[in-house]
Write a protein that holds these residues in place. Structure first.
Motif, PDB file in Angstrom:
ATOM      1  N   THR A  83       7.117  -5.711  -1.139  1.00 55.98           N
ATOM      2  CA  THR A  83       5.947  -6.080  -1.930  1.00 55.98           C
ATOM      3  C   THR A  83       4.998  -4.895  -2.063  1.00 55.98           C
ATOM      4  O   THR A  83       5.194  -3.845  -1.442  1.00 55.98           O
ATOM      5  N   ASP A  84       3.938  -5.098  -2.875  1.00 58.69           N
ATOM      6  CA  ASP A  84       2.971  -4.019  -3.080  1.00 58.69           C
ATOM      7  C   ASP A  84       1.717  -4.200  -2.237  1.00 58.69           C
ATOM      8  O   ASP A  84       0.732  -3.493  -2.411  1.00 58.69           O
ATOM      9  N   ASP A  88       4.000  -4.190   3.331  1.00 59.43           N
ATOM     10  CA  ASP A  88       4.931  -4.044   2.207  1.00 59.43           C
ATOM     11  C   ASP A  88       6.377  -4.363   2.546  1.00 59.43           C
ATOM     12  O   ASP A  88       7.212  -4.460   1.651  1.00 59.43           O
ATOM     13  N   MET A  89       6.680  -4.548   3.848  1.00 59.49           N
ATOM     14  CA  MET A  89       8.051  -4.902   4.193  1.00 59.49           C
ATOM     15  C   MET A  89       8.088  -5.700   5.498  1.00 59.49           C
ATOM     16  O   MET A  89       7.492  -5.329   6.499  1.00 59.49           O
ATOM     17  N   ASN A 128       2.318  -8.792  -4.305  1.00 57.61           N
ATOM     18  CA  ASN A 128       3.373  -9.212  -5.228  1.00 57.61           C
ATOM     19  C   ASN A 128       4.661  -8.451  -4.947  1.00 57.61           C
ATOM     20  O   ASN A 128       4.632  -7.275  -4.604  1.00 57.61           O
ATOM     21  N   GLY A 129       5.761  -9.136  -5.136  1.00 53.05           N
ATOM     22  CA  GLY A 129       7.056  -8.499  -4.898  1.00 53.05           C
ATOM     23  C   GLY A 129       8.138  -9.547  -4.789  1.00 53.05           C
ATOM     24  O   GLY A 129       8.083 -10.580  -5.469  1.00 53.05           O
ATOM     25  N   VAL A 130       9.109  -9.312  -3.911  1.00 50.24           N
ATOM     26  CA  VAL A 130      10.235 -10.239  -3.803  1.00 50.24           C
ATOM     27  C   VAL A 130      10.560 -10.514  -2.341  1.00 50.24           C
ATOM     28  O   VAL A 130      10.306  -9.700  -1.444  1.00 50.24           O
ATOM     29  N   LEU A 150       7.588 -13.199  -4.854  1.00 54.15           N
ATOM     30  CA  LEU A 150       6.419 -13.404  -3.998  1.00 54.15           C
ATOM     31  C   LEU A 150       5.184 -12.995  -4.789  1.00 54.15           C
ATOM     32  O   LEU A 150       4.731 -11.863  -4.728  1.00 54.15           O
ATOM     33  N   ASP A 151       4.655 -13.910  -5.533  1.00 54.89           N
ATOM     34  CA  ASP A 151       3.483 -13.656  -6.365  1.00 54.89           C
ATOM     35  C   ASP A 151       2.407 -14.661  -5.988  1.00 54.89           C
ATOM     36  O   ASP A 151       2.220 -15.685  -6.659  1.00 54.89           O
ATOM     37  N   GLY A 152       1.733 -14.389  -4.885  1.00 55.38           N
ATOM     38  CA  GLY A 152       0.657 -15.265  -4.459  1.00 55.38           C
ATOM     39  C   GLY A 152       1.103 -16.526  -3.761  1.00 55.38           C
ATOM     40  O   GLY A 152       0.392 -17.542  -3.790  1.00 55.38           O
TER      41      GLY A 152
END
Length: 329
Positions: A83-84, A88-89, A128-130, A150-152
């Motif tokens: 994700t950003d 992030d991981m 946001n990410g996956v 993964l957006d919120g």
């Protein structure tokens, strides 16, 4: 796998770090429940993660053991976020029959800024990410991977989305993470986590058809929480009564919580699966990776006359002499 009709006091309980499969026949529900104690505390304490990072990684570990212990073959189940956000991981993997490991990567400055600004929700920290959920059956086999945006949303919500998209099975997931002070431990707080996964798996196939599952209109994009079947609706109602403290409290335990939820219907539990804090790294594996480096990469890896490698999962340190890789150099 042995099964037992759950009646409290008639047999021993699984305890911490054991995943307990269960079945509620009258509701056509199957699932797994777990309380993690020493295993989780060892993983998190090893890295001394900031509390928000530790909580998210703990949730990732719970999801991983709930899903990984369902594997019926030799292999791995891997959960990974990219994700950003400042965290992030997250990576957690389960290797059959019982090995678990996990680690998190984060930007501490960004993390502290968000916390100071009062934006410390899991959704904000992940960004946001996956979320990728991967089943690996080993060499010469094709990996299966499910991807969730993964957006919120939280990891709990993402796990439900995974089942809706990938398996099309109505699934409910409950996660809880917290700390506990153990008497006589000098006031030290120990990490604990718990999780419950329940799925609607009716024996009558027609009850799983889209018009029935999704309220009669056949819209397969609707949430499993909109399943019209009364049995599933009852499961959701019962699951909603579970308090986070019940999932965490070792004096409640997995079996006692299942009994509280389903004693009116009758619940069967099966042999538990123990999970252990075990990393798969070894000197030979690390040496094999370094053996594939080019001469330039080997030279760049030398510091103070040695090549040093730290395992991101278990923090174990490995040291090698450069001349062990003379062919590469």
């Amino acid at each position: 796998m042995a099964d037992k009709e759950l009646k409290l006091g008639e047999f021993g309980v699984a305890g911490d770090d054991n995943v307990v499969p269960f079945e509620v026949g009258p509701l056509d529900v199957r699932g797994r429940i777990v309380q993690l104690g020493p295993l989780l505390d060892q993983i998190l304490a090893r890295h001394e993660y900031p509390e928000p990072v530790a909580r998210l990684l703990a949730e990732a570990v719970v999801v991983t053991v709930l899903l990984g212990t369902s594997l019926k073959f030799e292999g791995k189940f891997i959960l990974q976020t990219r994700t950003d956000g400042p965290i992030d991981m997250l990576v957690a993997d389960f290797a059959t029959p019982h090995s678990v490991r996990a680690y998190a990567r984060f930007d501490n400055e960004r993390l502290e800024r968000l916390i100071a600004a009062g934006e410390s929700s899991p959704e904000a920290l992940l960004g946001n990410g996956v979320l990728a959920l991967t089943v690996d059956q080993g060499p010469h086999t094709q990996r299966y991977q499910g991807i969730v945006q993964l957006d919120g949303i939280t990891l709990e919500e993402a796990a439900k989305t995974y089942f809706r998209q990938s398996e099309q099975i109505p699934t409910d997931v409950r996660l809880a993470v917290g700390k506990q002070v153990v008497p006589g431990a000098g006031g030290r707080e120990y990490w604990r986590a718990g999780g419950l996964l329940a799925q609607f798996l009716p024996k009558a196939p027609e009850r799983m058809r889209a018009p029935d599952i999704h309220g009669g209109d056949g819209d397969t994009d609707l949430s499993p929480r909109e399943v019209a079947d009364n049995s599933w609706q009852e499961l959701l109602a019962l699951s909603a009564t579970v308090e986070p403290t019940e999932l965490l409290d070792p004096t409640v335990g997995s079996e006692r919580l299942l009994y509280r939820l389903f004693n009116e219907h009758g619940v069967r539990v099966f042999d538990s699966v123990e999970v252990l804090d075990q990393c798969s790294c070894s000197r030979d594996k690390v040496r094999g990776i370094l053996g594939g480096f080019s001469a330039e990469e080997i030279a760049d890896s030398v510091e103070d006359g040695l090549i040093r490698v730290n395992c991101e999962f278990c923090s174990k340190k490995y040291e090698f002499e450069p001349d062990e890789f003379t062919e590469a150099v």
